[in-house]
Design an enzyme around this catalytic site. Structure first.
Site, PDB file in Angstrom:
ATOM      1  N   GLU A 267      12.232  10.731  29.573  1.00  0.00           N
ATOM      2  CA  GLU A 267      12.952   9.464  29.395  1.00  0.00           C
ATOM      3  C   GLU A 267      12.512   8.768  28.112  1.00  0.00           C
ATOM      4  O   GLU A 267      11.311   8.547  27.934  1.00  0.00           O
ATOM      5  CB  GLU A 267      12.720   8.549  30.607  1.00  0.00           C
ATOM      6  CG  GLU A 267      13.312   9.122  31.876  1.00  0.00           C
ATOM      7  CD  GLU A 267      13.256   8.161  33.056  1.00  0.00           C
ATOM      8  OE1 GLU A 267      12.741   7.032  32.902  1.00  0.00           O
ATOM      9  OE2 GLU A 267      13.753   8.528  34.125  1.00  0.00           O
ATOM     10  N   HIS A 285      18.022   4.706  33.894  1.00  0.00           N
ATOM     11  CA  HIS A 285      16.930   4.254  34.759  1.00  0.00           C
ATOM     12  C   HIS A 285      17.024   2.745  35.033  1.00  0.00           C
ATOM     13  O   HIS A 285      16.096   1.986  34.768  1.00  0.00           O
ATOM     14  CB  HIS A 285      15.571   4.594  34.147  1.00  0.00           C
ATOM     15  CG  HIS A 285      14.470   4.676  35.174  1.00  0.00           C
ATOM     16  ND1 HIS A 285      13.354   5.450  35.010  1.00  0.00           N
ATOM     17  CD2 HIS A 285      14.321   4.082  36.388  1.00  0.00           C
ATOM     18  CE1 HIS A 285      12.557   5.326  36.064  1.00  0.00           C
ATOM     19  NE2 HIS A 285      13.137   4.488  36.910  1.00  0.00           N
TER      20      HIS A 285
END
Length: 312
Positions: A267, A285
């Site tokens: 990420e 997210h």
């Protein structure tokens, strides 16, 4: 005179949480850009840390924290904190899963609906001036079977919403749910030893377990092959629970009908091949990114730290 308890806030939390700490008589420093190395250099000045997901609290940082008594994460998982190292030092590790459950559960249901009705594709093509109504045949949730991996705070809330949408519910968890909870959710429990049965009987599977050595890649090639053809996979938990390479292959081959992802192995993702697939719905997210949940997380972690530090 006893020195003030010092708390370092390394990631953003709601101001009400910071005020709670100050009203308790604690000295609070806020450094939202501190790096892992910088934290290790100054951690010995603090009794407690508050983090979210950005900063990693490593073994080296914990061992350098001579005064450290508690580490609080305003969030659900603890995979960015070396919990074992903290426990060896007698340092309390706290988090706030209850504060974020509604937000993550609602996003999960939103992701399922987005897949079922191709909402992102419909929106994008409309804005491009296209009218592709004939290509957007969806499917209804009523009567479909939702398989929930993990029946904690978030899993239970997902189940309650799905029940009201008319879905059949299967659950699997290492902790056996009470008969009363299963009756309330109108859910069937399948123990982990029968995971293959769970996979084979779910139209949609959604993941709500923490990342641990045991759950890393718990959905990989073998598990995907056991899933129903054209099944859908939802992950709003932790990216590393799903083997993204195996998922990519299953989506490209048509084995799976689609996936909705809020979390990723890296990420932000560096390889965009997976998220660019037309049968993938993706968000960055944002499971807990609501005003209400962030406020609750900040206040909750502050109160837990106050209780922990006063009892230490």
């Amino acid at each position: 005179m006893k020195p003030k308890v010092k708390v370092l806030v390394c990631d953003p939390i709601d101001n009400e949480g910071i005020e709670e700490l100050k009203q308790a008589g604690f000295e609070v420093d806020v450094n939202l850009t501190i790096s892992k190395d910088q934290l290790r250099e100054i951690v010995s000045n603090y009794d407690a840390l508050i983090v979210r997901s950005r900063i990693k609290v490593t073994r080296e940082t914990i061992e350098a924290g001579d005064r450290l008594k508690a580490i609080g994460r305003a969030g659900v998982g603890l995979d960015n904190i070396d919990v074992e190292a903290a426990q060896k030092r007698g340092i309390a590790v706290l988090n706030t899963p209850e504060a974020l459950a509604d937000a993550v559960a609602e996003l999960t249901i939103g992701l399922i609906l987005s897949l079922a009705r191709s909402i992102p594709l419909a929106d994008r093509t409309m804005k491009e001036g296209k009218w592709i109504k004939r290509d957007l045949m969806g499917w209804q949730l009523r009567g479909k079977t939702l398989g929930i991996i993990g029946l904690g705070n978030i899993g239970q809330k997902v189940a309650r919403i799905a029940k009201e949408l008319g879905m059949n519910i299967l659950v699997t968890d290492i902790i056996v749910p009470t008969p009363e909870l299963l009756e309330e959710l109108r859910a069937e429990y399948i123990p982990p030893k029968d995971f293959s049965k769970f996979l084979q009987n779910s139209d949609v599977i959604t993941i709500h377990v923490p990342l641990t050595p045991q759950t890393r890649h718990m959905i990989a090639k073998k598990e995907i092959q056991l899933m129903k053809d054209k099944a859908f996979l939802i992950n709003s938990s932790r990216g590393e629970i799903v083997d993204e390479k195996a998922l990519l292959e299953a989506l490209q081959s048509g084995k799976l009908g689609g996936a909705a992802l809020d979390v990723y192995e890296v990420e932000p993702p560096s390889d965009l091949e997976l998220i660019r697939l037309s049968n993938v719905v993706c968000t960055p997210h944002i499971g807990s990114q609501t005003l209400e949940s962030q406020k609750a997380a900040g206040i909750t972690i502050a109160k837990k730290l106050i209780k922990s530090l006063r009892s230490s």
